[in-house]
Design a protein around this motif. Structure first.
Motif, PDB file in Angstrom:
ATOM      1  N   LEU A 251       0.674  -0.987  -0.117  1.00 17.71           N
ATOM      2  CA  LEU A 251       0.133   0.108  -0.170  1.00 17.71           C
ATOM      3  C   LEU A 251       1.272   1.332   0.349  1.00 17.71           C
ATOM      4  O   LEU A 251       0.723   1.692  -0.771  1.00 17.71           O
ATOM      5  CB  LEU A 251      -0.695  -0.285   1.084  1.00 17.71           C
ATOM      6  N   VAL A 252       2.034   1.139   0.896  1.00 24.27           N
ATOM      7  CA  VAL A 252       3.356   2.592   0.795  1.00 24.27           C
ATOM      8  C   VAL A 252       3.279   2.748  -0.644  1.00 24.27           C
ATOM      9  O   VAL A 252       3.862   3.544  -0.988  1.00 24.27           O
ATOM     10  CB  VAL A 252       3.762   2.358   2.204  1.00 24.27           C
ATOM     11  N   LEU A 253       3.482   1.510  -0.867  1.00 20.12           N
ATOM     12  CA  LEU A 253       5.001   1.207  -2.269  1.00 20.12           C
ATOM     13  C   LEU A 253       3.707   2.579  -3.682  1.00 20.12           C
ATOM     14  O   LEU A 253       4.473   2.416  -4.928  1.00 20.12           O
ATOM     15  CB  LEU A 253       5.183   0.243  -2.483  1.00 20.12           C
ATOM     16  N   GLY A 254       2.441   1.309  -3.194  1.00 22.66           N
ATOM     17  CA  GLY A 254       1.489   2.575  -4.918  1.00 22.66           C
ATOM     18  C   GLY A 254       1.227   3.519  -3.957  1.00 22.66           C
ATOM     19  O   GLY A 254       0.935   4.405  -5.134  1.00 22.66           O
ATOM     20  N   HIS A 255       1.425   4.113  -3.388  1.00 21.97           N
ATOM     21  CA  HIS A 255       1.267   5.845  -2.560  1.00 21.97           C
ATOM     22  C   HIS A 255       2.612   6.320  -3.381  1.00 21.97           C
ATOM     23  O   HIS A 255       2.569   7.483  -3.892  1.00 21.97           O
ATOM     24  CB  HIS A 255       1.142   5.764  -1.225  1.00 21.97           C
ATOM     25  N   ILE A 256       3.490   5.718  -2.676  1.00 21.66           N
ATOM     26  CA  ILE A 256       4.695   6.853  -3.034  1.00 21.66           C
ATOM     27  C   ILE A 256       4.854   6.569  -4.454  1.00 21.66           C
ATOM     28  O   ILE A 256       5.592   7.599  -5.162  1.00 21.66           O
ATOM     29  CB  ILE A 256       6.184   6.163  -2.532  1.00 21.66           C
ATOM     30  N   LEU A 257       4.258   5.592  -5.402  1.00 23.25           N
ATOM     31  CA  LEU A 257       5.237   5.136  -6.416  1.00 23.25           C
ATOM     32  C   LEU A 257       4.350   5.990  -7.875  1.00 23.25           C
ATOM     33  O   LEU A 257       4.342   6.043  -8.893  1.00 23.25           O
ATOM     34  CB  LEU A 257       4.763   4.224  -7.135  1.00 23.25           C
TER      35      LEU A 257
END
Length: 438
Positions: free
Chosen positions: A165-171
């Motif tokens: 979830l965090v990587l989706g937000h960052i990317l």
């Protein structure tokens, strides 16, 4: 997919971070339990020996088995119905025969693991064997292993989900930037808006991409403007050449010799002008000096070289004056082209018999002519492409010489200037950055 790869790396790191302390904890607990069992066996053996010395039987324990082992090796239970018989090993027999020392080992009795301690009796009459079952310990060990495994798997799964979830937000900004880049590639629309840039590394990437797109957009605008200006400038000499050629074609030798000579002279003049214009257009568009690397250069040497060639070519008086020159950092051919253009302009606008001065002061080079000068409103515009100030429209030239100087000097990190010279005329030149250590 970048998100998947980073997620796998994060998950592998988390699993490693969990596995190391869990393994250490499991081994620490196993060692602690083993030490506790050893201590319990020794305590039970001492209790049994103390009770025998007093002529009594020790209190019974459900998790232990005790038996006497005389020197002849015929083991017998310490109390009737005291549990299964413990196996007697050679080391245990040796303790019983010698009546000294002790021996501890593991054994399996009726499928149940036991820890067995053989302890010599103080009176030297054989030994006492005490066995303690490991069944409870094994259950505790298995339960600990199951719980820690479940906890570790749950923690890893939670970490994997959170990282996804965090990587989706960052990317997400990267995906937006990628879509914008694909749109620009497909449509060639350099005005496509880019996503807002944040303050992190992705924002830095967005700003860098925006700068690159802006540079491409300006380059395209400059190319389009160059094509438009060039077509406009080429139209006049081409029209003149075509008119002269058509006149010669219609006359077919009926022109007076002096008229024919004048038309041919016009053709030569316009052809030379076209050749010069095309050459400077190619020079301006391709920047042939761009492959050079900047290096420390001597400004007075470049000025003297240019002055010597123009003296020989035009017969004009050209003076080079130096005042504390400093080596500059520039491309050799580009620098020489700039000096040649400035000296050529000064010679063109200075009346015959007047002096042209090239002055080098530090990293500044200025060329002074004795011509009509440059009006205050034209001193920046003269460096534009095809710009011709009022009063110079009839002067030969393409209007590209100072534009080339501007582009080459700015590319090397310098600046250009134009000013009125004291006593009349103009002073045009540039400043370049000093060479390291200069």
């Amino acid at each position: 997919m970048l998100r998947t790869r980073i997620g796998l790396v994060v998950l592998a790191s988390v699993l490693l971070a969990i596995a190391v302390p869990v393994t250490a904890a499991y081994r620490g607990v196993s060692t602690l339990v083993s030490d506790q069992l050893d201590r319990s066996l020794r305590d039970r053996a001492e209790t049994v020996l103390a009770a025998l010395d007093l002529g009594r039987l020790p209190p019974a324990r459900p998790d232990t088995v005790e038996q006497l082992l005389p020197a002849d090796g015929t083991a017998r239970p310490l109390a009737p119905g005291g549990g299964p018989a413990l196996p007697v090993s050679e080391r245990a027999l040796e303790v019983a025969r010698t009546g000294q020392g002790s021996h501890q080992e593991d054994a399996t009795v009726d499928g149940t693991p036991y820890g067995v301690l053989t302890q010599a009796r103080p009176d030297g009459q054989g030994a006492v064997m005490v066995g303690q079952t490991y069944a409870g310990v094994t259950e505790v060990d298995d339960a600990f292993l199951r719980r820690i495994t479940v906890t570790s798997v749950a923690a890893a799964a939670a970490c994997a989900l959170l990282s996804w979830l965090v990587l989706g937000h960052i990317l997400r900004p990267v995906r937006r930037l990628a879509r914008a880049a694909e749109h620009i590639t497909t449509t060639r629309d350099l005005a496509t808006p880019l996503p807002a840039a944040g303050r992190d590394e992705v924002g830095g990437l967005t700003r860098a991409f925006e700068s690159m797109v802006g540079a491409l957009r300006r380059s395209r605008e400059q190319q389009q403007r160059l094509v438009q200006d060039a077509s406009h400038e080429l139209r006049t000499p081409l029209t003149s050449v075509r008119g002269c050629a058509e006149l010669l074609q219609r006359a077919r030798g009926r022109l007076a010799p002096e008229d024919e000579e004048q038309i041919l002279a016009t053709l030569v003049t316009e052809t030379v002008a076209l050749d010069e214009l095309v050459r400077e257009l190619v020079e301006l568009a391709t920047d042939q000096q761009s492959a050079e690397e900047p290096e420390p250069l001597d400004l007075p040497a470049a000025a003297e070289d240019s002055a010597r060639r123009f003296r020989r070519r035009t017969g004009r008086e050209i003076a080079v004056i130096t005042e504390g020159p400093v080596p500059v950092l520039a491309r050799p051919r580009a620098l020489q082209r700039c000096v040649d253009n400035l000296v050529g302009n000064a010679v063109k606008f200075s009346p015959d018999g007047t002096l042209v001065q090239v002055r080098v002061t530090g990293t500044r080079l200025a060329v002074r002519d004795r011509g009509p000068g440059i009006a205050a409103g034209d001193r920046q515009a003269v460096f534009g492409r095809f710009y011709r100030a009022a009063g110079t429209q009839s002067t030969p030239g393409s209007g590209l010489g100072l534009a080339i100087v501007h582009d080459l000097v700015v590319a090397d990190g310098g600046t250009v200037f134009a000013a009125a010279a004291p006593g009349g005329g103009a002073e045009v030149g540039f400043r370049l950055p000093p060479a390291p250590g200069g």
